[in-house]
Design a protein around this motif. Structure first.
Motif, PDB file in Angstrom:
ATOM      1  N   ALA A  20       0.965  -1.552   0.059  1.00  0.00           N
ATOM      2  CA  ALA A  20      -0.004  -0.168   0.093  1.00  0.00           C
ATOM      3  C   ALA A  20       0.860   1.771  -0.210  1.00  0.00           C
ATOM      4  O   ALA A  20       1.066   2.401  -0.712  1.00  0.00           O
ATOM      5  N   ASP A  21       1.705   1.335   0.742  1.00  0.00           N
ATOM      6  CA  ASP A  21       3.072   2.333   0.574  1.00  0.00           C
ATOM      7  C   ASP A  21       3.903   2.466  -0.224  1.00  0.00           C
ATOM      8  O   ASP A  21       3.655   3.411  -0.935  1.00  0.00           O
ATOM      9  N   CYS A  22       3.799   1.400  -0.872  1.00  0.00           N
ATOM     10  CA  CYS A  22       4.446   1.502  -2.238  1.00  0.00           C
ATOM     11  C   CYS A  22       3.485   2.446  -3.454  1.00  0.00           C
ATOM     12  O   CYS A  22       4.791   3.166  -4.018  1.00  0.00           O
ATOM     13  N   LEU A  23       2.933   1.526  -3.460  1.00  0.00           N
ATOM     14  CA  LEU A  23       1.711   1.932  -4.137  1.00  0.00           C
ATOM     15  C   LEU A  23       1.082   3.256  -4.077  1.00  0.00           C
ATOM     16  O   LEU A  23       0.841   4.154  -4.938  1.00  0.00           O
ATOM     17  N   GLY A  24       0.742   3.354  -3.157  1.00  0.00           N
ATOM     18  CA  GLY A  24       0.374   4.753  -2.595  1.00  0.00           C
ATOM     19  C   GLY A  24       0.820   6.387  -2.627  1.00  0.00           C
ATOM     20  O   GLY A  24       0.928   7.090  -2.138  1.00  0.00           O
ATOM     21  N   GLY A  25       2.306   5.958  -2.794  1.00  0.00           N
ATOM     22  CA  GLY A  25       3.318   6.982  -2.296  1.00  0.00           C
ATOM     23  C   GLY A  25       2.663   8.311  -3.531  1.00  0.00           C
ATOM     24  O   GLY A  25       3.379   8.473  -4.598  1.00  0.00           O
ATOM     25  N   GLU A  26       3.625   9.741  -2.866  1.00  0.00           N
ATOM     26  CA  GLU A  26       3.342  10.846  -3.950  1.00  0.00           C
ATOM     27  C   GLU A  26       4.885  10.870  -4.468  1.00  0.00           C
ATOM     28  O   GLU A  26       4.539  11.305  -5.734  1.00  0.00           O
ATOM     29  N   HIS A  27       5.804  10.219  -4.847  1.00  0.00           N
ATOM     30  CA  HIS A  27       7.164  10.892  -5.022  1.00  0.00           C
ATOM     31  C   HIS A  27       7.557   9.570  -5.456  1.00  0.00           C
ATOM     32  O   HIS A  27       7.436   7.857  -5.054  1.00  0.00           O
ATOM     33  N   ALA A  28       8.286   9.113  -7.110  1.00  0.00           N
ATOM     34  CA  ALA A  28       8.538   8.115  -7.357  1.00  0.00           C
ATOM     35  C   ALA A  28       9.691   7.066  -6.463  1.00  0.00           C
ATOM     36  O   ALA A  28       9.966   7.810  -5.497  1.00  0.00           O
ATOM     37  N   PRO A  29       9.648   5.007  -5.800  1.00  0.00           N
ATOM     38  CA  PRO A  29      10.481   5.018  -5.434  1.00  0.00           C
ATOM     39  C   PRO A  29      12.026   5.083  -6.105  1.00  0.00           C
ATOM     40  O   PRO A  29      11.653   5.655  -6.763  1.00  0.00           O
ATOM     41  N   ARG A  30      12.571   5.164  -5.083  1.00  0.00           N
ATOM     42  CA  ARG A  30      14.479   5.137  -5.185  1.00  0.00           C
ATOM     43  C   ARG A  30      14.697   4.459  -5.336  1.00  0.00           C
ATOM     44  O   ARG A  30      13.749   2.868  -5.166  1.00  0.00           O
ATOM     45  N   LYS A  31      15.925   3.907  -6.502  1.00  0.00           N
ATOM     46  CA  LYS A  31      16.512   2.359  -7.553  1.00  0.00           C
ATOM     47  C   LYS A  31      15.302   2.169  -8.098  1.00  0.00           C
ATOM     48  O   LYS A  31      15.720   1.639  -9.749  1.00  0.00           O
ATOM     49  N   LEU A  32      14.384   1.599  -7.535  1.00  0.00           N
ATOM     50  CA  LEU A  32      13.647   0.224  -8.686  1.00  0.00           C
ATOM     51  C   LEU A  32      12.194   1.203  -9.043  1.00  0.00           C
ATOM     52  O   LEU A  32      11.797   2.382  -8.439  1.00  0.00           O
ATOM     53  N   THR A  33      11.297   0.481 -10.405  1.00  0.00           N
ATOM     54  CA  THR A  33      10.219   1.148 -10.496  1.00  0.00           C
ATOM     55  C   THR A  33       9.213   0.667  -8.895  1.00  0.00           C
ATOM     56  O   THR A  33       9.345  -0.251  -9.243  1.00  0.00           O
ATOM     57  N   ARG A  34       8.008   1.148  -9.624  1.00  0.00           N
ATOM     58  CA  ARG A  34       6.784   0.355  -8.797  1.00  0.00           C
ATOM     59  C   ARG A  34       6.894  -0.139  -8.917  1.00  0.00           C
ATOM     60  O   ARG A  34       6.410  -1.934  -7.986  1.00  0.00           O
ATOM     61  N   ALA A  35       6.933  -0.933 -10.212  1.00  0.00           N
ATOM     62  CA  ALA A  35       5.904  -2.530 -10.444  1.00  0.00           C
ATOM     63  C   ALA A  35       7.240  -3.772  -9.982  1.00  0.00           C
ATOM     64  O   ALA A  35       6.666  -4.455  -9.137  1.00  0.00           O
ATOM     65  N   TRP A  36       8.466  -3.727  -9.816  1.00  0.00           N
ATOM     66  CA  TRP A  36       9.638  -4.217  -9.119  1.00  0.00           C
ATOM     67  C   TRP A  36       9.868  -3.921  -8.017  1.00  0.00           C
ATOM     68  O   TRP A  36       9.506  -5.446  -7.442  1.00  0.00           O
ATOM     69  N   TRP A  37       9.134  -3.054  -7.141  1.00  0.00           N
ATOM     70  CA  TRP A  37       9.271  -3.066  -5.551  1.00  0.00           C
ATOM     71  C   TRP A  37       8.237  -3.956  -5.458  1.00  0.00           C
ATOM     72  O   TRP A  37       7.928  -4.180  -4.212  1.00  0.00           O
ATOM     73  N   VAL A  38       6.513  -4.092  -5.623  1.00  0.00           N
ATOM     74  CA  VAL A  38       6.017  -4.764  -5.580  1.00  0.00           C
ATOM     75  C   VAL A  38       6.337  -6.034  -6.128  1.00  0.00           C
ATOM     76  O   VAL A  38       5.794  -7.060  -5.066  1.00  0.00           O
ATOM     77  N   LEU A  39       6.597  -6.961  -6.942  1.00  0.00           N
ATOM     78  CA  LEU A  39       7.575  -7.830  -7.071  1.00  0.00           C
ATOM     79  C   LEU A  39       7.930  -8.517  -6.121  1.00  0.00           C
ATOM     80  O   LEU A  39       8.344  -9.457  -5.142  1.00  0.00           O
ATOM     81  N   ILE A  40       9.011  -7.342  -5.721  1.00  0.00           N
ATOM     82  CA  ILE A  40       9.871  -8.148  -4.366  1.00  0.00           C
ATOM     83  C   ILE A  40       9.742  -7.949  -3.219  1.00  0.00           C
ATOM     84  O   ILE A  40       9.559  -8.841  -2.450  1.00  0.00           O
ATOM     85  N   ILE A  41       8.466  -7.119  -2.559  1.00  0.00           N
ATOM     86  CA  ILE A  41       7.599  -7.205  -1.916  1.00  0.00           C
ATOM     87  C   ILE A  41       7.367  -8.557  -1.880  1.00  0.00           C
ATOM     88  O   ILE A  41       6.820  -9.075  -0.615  1.00  0.00           O
ATOM     89  N   LEU A  42       6.433  -9.185  -2.684  1.00  0.00           N
ATOM     90  CA  LEU A  42       5.694  -9.944  -2.677  1.00  0.00           C
ATOM     91  C   LEU A  42       6.200 -11.304  -2.706  1.00  0.00           C
ATOM     92  O   LEU A  42       5.612 -12.410  -2.560  1.00  0.00           O
ATOM     93  N   LEU A  43       7.466 -11.381  -3.554  1.00  0.00           N
ATOM     94  CA  LEU A  43       8.336 -13.145  -3.488  1.00  0.00           C
ATOM     95  C   LEU A  43       9.105 -13.030  -3.091  1.00  0.00           C
ATOM     96  O   LEU A  43       9.729 -13.707  -2.361  1.00  0.00           O
ATOM     97  N   VAL A  44       9.533 -11.748  -2.386  1.00  0.00           N
ATOM     98  CA  VAL A  44      10.874 -11.985  -1.040  1.00  0.00           C
ATOM     99  C   VAL A  44       9.413 -11.594   0.527  1.00  0.00           C
ATOM    100  O   VAL A  44      10.072 -10.604   0.774  1.00  0.00           O
ATOM    101  N   PRO A  45       9.928 -12.983   1.115  1.00  0.00           N
ATOM    102  CA  PRO A  45       8.672 -12.263   2.299  1.00  0.00           C
ATOM    103  C   PRO A  45       9.174 -10.853   3.342  1.00  0.00           C
ATOM    104  O   PRO A  45       7.682 -10.375   3.360  1.00  0.00           O
TER     105      PRO A  45
END
Length: 106
Positions: free
Chosen positions: A21-46
Motif C-alpha cells: 500500500a505504501d509503495c503504490l500510494g506514495g506521491e514521490h517516485a521510489p528510489r532505485k527501482l520502479t513501483r512494479a519491481w518493488w511490488v514484485l520484490i515485496i510479494l516474492l521475498v516475504p
C-alpha cells in the motif's frame, strides 16, 4: 503453538499489505527501482522485501532549504497565508481597533 503461528502469519500479512500500500500510494517516485519491481520484490521475498522497501526503496520527503522553519516557510509570514487568526497581523490590528472603539464608547 497454533496461536503463535497465527499471530506470526497475521503480522507477516500486515507487513506485506502495509508495504504494498505504501509503495503504490506514495506521491514521490521510489528510489532505485520502479513501483512494479518493488511490488514484485515485496510479494516474492516475504519479509525481507517489505523491510527493503521501507529502508531502501521508499522515497524520502524533500528536505526544507536552509533558513526555513519546520513548516518549510521562510520567516514569520507564510506566503500561503497565516495558519491561525492570531498569527495574522491584520486580524490583530482589527481586534485592537475594536477594543479601543468599545472602550471609547463606555
Amino acid at each position: 503453538m497454533a496461536r503463535v503461528l497465527l499471530f506470526l502469519f497475521m503480522a507477516h500479512l500486515a507487513l506485506i499489505i502495509a508495504a504494498v500500500a505504501d509503495c503504490l500510494g506514495g506521491e514521490h517516485a521510489p528510489r532505485k527501482l520502479t513501483r512494479a519491481w518493488w511490488v514484485l520484490i515485496i510479494l516474492l521475498v516475504p519479509i525481507a522485501g517489505a523491510v527493503l522497501w521501507f529502508t531502501v526503496g521508499r522515497a524520502r520527503p524533500p528536505r526544507p532549504q536552509p533558513g526555513q522553519g519546520r513548516s518549510g516557510n521562510a520567516g514569520p509570514r507564510n506566503p500561503k497565508g497565516p495558519v491561525a487568526p492570531d498569527d495574522d497581523p491584520d486580524f490583530l490590528r482589527d481586534i485592537d481597533r475594536r477594543l479601543r472603539d468599545d472602550n471609547k464608547e463606555d
